[in-house]
Write a protein that holds these residues in place. Structure first.
Motif, PDB file in Angstrom:
ATOM      1  N   ASP A  63       0.860  -1.173   0.000  1.00 19.39           N
ATOM      2  CA  ASP A  63       0.000   0.000   0.000  1.00 19.39           C
ATOM      3  C   ASP A  63       0.905   1.233   0.000  1.00 19.39           C
ATOM      4  O   ASP A  63       1.787   1.350   0.848  1.00 19.39           O
ATOM      5  CB  ASP A  63      -0.888  -0.011   1.246  1.00 19.39           C
ATOM      6  N   ALA A  64       0.685   2.136  -0.945  1.00 19.80           N
ATOM      7  CA  ALA A  64       1.568   3.296  -1.095  1.00 19.80           C
ATOM      8  C   ALA A  64       1.613   4.170   0.158  1.00 19.80           C
ATOM      9  O   ALA A  64       2.682   4.670   0.528  1.00 19.80           O
ATOM     10  CB  ALA A  64       1.139   4.126  -2.300  1.00 19.80           C
ATOM     11  N   THR A  65       0.481   4.332   0.833  1.00 21.54           N
ATOM     12  CA  THR A  65       0.486   5.158   2.047  1.00 21.54           C
ATOM     13  C   THR A  65       1.334   4.525   3.133  1.00 21.54           C
ATOM     14  O   THR A  65       2.109   5.211   3.810  1.00 21.54           O
ATOM     15  CB  THR A  65      -0.953   5.403   2.547  1.00 21.54           C
TER      16      THR A  65
ATOM     17  N   LYS B  95       4.928   5.068   2.298  1.00 18.56           N
ATOM     18  CA  LYS B  95       5.308   6.446   2.625  1.00 18.56           C
ATOM     19  C   LYS B  95       5.503   6.629   4.130  1.00 18.56           C
ATOM     20  O   LYS B  95       6.417   7.331   4.566  1.00 18.56           O
ATOM     21  CB  LYS B  95       4.253   7.423   2.107  1.00 18.56           C
TER      22      LYS B  95
END
Length: 120
Positions: A29-31, A34
């Motif tokens: 998941d990109a979040t 990050k």
């Protein structure tokens, strides 16, 4: 290395293979990627500060942090009413860094190799 000579945890028959897949699923998941990168660079951050860094709502970041905490990838420290998050250890961070390097390599800008082996 031949399959028969691999350490127990690194063989395809290892009991850890399914757990390793769960780790990758957690990081898919990109979040969350990050968040891991932000914590890697900062040490520890509050939900509010993390939300600013990853450009997401505090509520959304809080939900991702809850999942990362259940997976034992992050831990917390409370200071008054503020909760600070930090990486539990370097392993998740190393996986994310390696994944970013792989992504760079795939798109042809493998500048992460420069300096590592003395060639571009």
């Amino acid at each position: 290395m031949h399959v028969d000579k691999q350490p127990c945890g690194l063989s395809p028959e290892s009991e850890y293979v399914e757990l390793a897949a769960e780790v990758f699923a957690m990081l898919a998941d990109a979040t969350r990627v990050k968040i891991i990168l932000a914590l890697r660079g900062a040490g520890e951050l509050s939900v509010t500060r993390l939300a600013e860094v990853v450009d997401k709502s505090a509520a959304g970041v809080s939900q991702h942090l809850a999942k990362l905490r259940l997976a034992r990838m992050v831990s917390t420290r409370r200071d008054g009413t503020t909760v600070y998050y930090r990486l539990t250890d370097e392993h998740a961070s190393e996986l994310v860094v390696d994944a970013v390097k792989q992504a760079e390599h795939v798109v042809g800008s493998a500048h992460h190799h420069r300096g590592e082996r003395g060639s571009a």
